[in-house]
Design an enzyme around this catalytic site. Structure first.
Site, mmCIF file in Angstrom:
data_model
loop_
_atom_site.group_PDB
_atom_site.id
_atom_site.type_symbol
_atom_site.label_atom_id
_atom_site.label_comp_id
_atom_site.label_asym_id
_atom_site.label_seq_id
_atom_site.Cartn_x
_atom_site.Cartn_y
_atom_site.Cartn_z
ATOM 1 N N TYR A 1 4.445 -31.858 -45.128
ATOM 2 C CA TYR A 1 3.134 -32.459 -45.224
ATOM 3 C C TYR A 1 3.489 -34.016 -45.591
ATOM 4 C CZ TYR A 1 1.683 -27.510 -46.117
ATOM 5 O OH TYR A 1 1.578 -26.161 -46.449
ATOM 6 N N PRO B 1 -7.293 -19.628 -45.365
ATOM 7 C CA PRO B 1 -8.267 -18.723 -45.964
ATOM 8 C C PRO B 1 -9.265 -18.466 -45.374
ATOM 9 C CG PRO B 1 -7.909 -20.374 -47.760
ATOM 10 C CD PRO B 1 -7.114 -20.638 -46.337
#
Length: 280
Positions: free
Chosen positions: A57, A203
């Site tokens: 990231y 999610p």
């Protein structure tokens, strides 16, 4: 339904079951970085005790951002990170979990995090060009040296998880998973049988949860948002799930954290189960 509120990763490291994924946080320009710092601090204020980041990231920039916002870290805060993916000379990325490379990546992660130990270090992807025993053996050595507390995996199959467990203890698995994408249901069940934390990334199916008629119906019944319902389903679905929803909005962060207080009825849970896509 009354899901548990905490989980002990590795059997001893207790976290609240709704964490935060830092991947989406911008690190520049300065105004956006300041907003990201404020959001991370707000997450901790709201009781989040697990924050997930990775070398991939921003090639370390995300880890440095988390350290800027939260170091010195609260005693109950777990900041996980991931290694095994490196930047190439062309600016692209590739797998690299050779033992020497993993050692370098872990040392660099410790420097960026401003700590001398990572309590949960996850292998971002299994390197197909390096024997798994070499990859996990190197992480096991680093654990013996005290630089790693626990070892996790990401994007693995049931067979890969089983093989990994013959080499080292595995404390967590981080696979793509949500109420509308249950391809890795067998991996979740393997984690549940072994009491391994399962950290679903993505999610909430982006955009899809708001369009699914069953999710929106349950949301209306509970006076909640579809995102909250999707997260509540994950918490109710298995006691080992530790979702890590990410956002760059404090409003969405607060909405996500509030999902931990939503209780699905058995009927609502069953309806959401039927709405889910079957695992492949």
């Amino acid at each position: 339904m009354q899901p548990t509120t905490t989980f002990r990763i590795g059997g001893d490291l207790e976290v609240r079951r709704l964490g935060f994924g830092a991947m989406r946080l911008p690190t520049e320009p300065a105004d956006d970085r300041a907003a990201s710092v404020a959001l991370l601090r707000r997450a901790v204020e709201l009781g989040v005790t697990l924050i997930d980041t990775a070398h991939l990231y921003g090639w370390g920039a995300n880890e440095e951002l988390v350290a800027e916002a939260l170091h010195p870290y609260p005693a109950d805060l777990l900041v996980t990170t991931k290694v095994g993916v490196v930047r190439t000379e062309s600016g692209d990325w590739s797998y690299d979990a050779r033992p020497a490379s993993l050692r370098t990546q872990v040392d660099e992660a410790l420097r960026r995090r401003r700590t001398d130990r990572v309590e949960l270090l996850q292998l971002h992807r299994i390197d197909p060009d390096t024997p798994l025993a070499d990859q996990l053996g190197a992480l096991g050595d680093l654990r013996s040296e005290g630089k790693i507390g626990r070892i996790g995996l990401s994007e693995v199959t049931v067979a890969e998880l089983a093989e990994a467990r013959t080499i080292v203890d595995i404390a967590s698995v981080q696979n793509r998973y949500n109420v509308l994408d249950r391809e890795y249901e067998p991996v979740l069940r393997a984690c549940e049988a072994a009491d391994i934390a399962f950290l679903p990334w993505r999610p909430v199916a982006p955009g899809a949860a708001e369009k699914d008629p069953e999710i929106t119906a349950v949301a209306s019944e509970l006076e909640a948002t579809p995102t909250q319902v999707a997260l509540a389903w994950l918490l109710a679905h298995s006691p080992v799930t530790v979702p890590i929803p990410g956002t760059a909005s404090i409003g969405h962060l607060e909405e996500n954290v509030a999902a931990a207080d939503i209780r699905l009825t058995r009927d609502q849970y069953d309806r959401l189960n039927r709405a889910a896509s079957p695992p492949r």
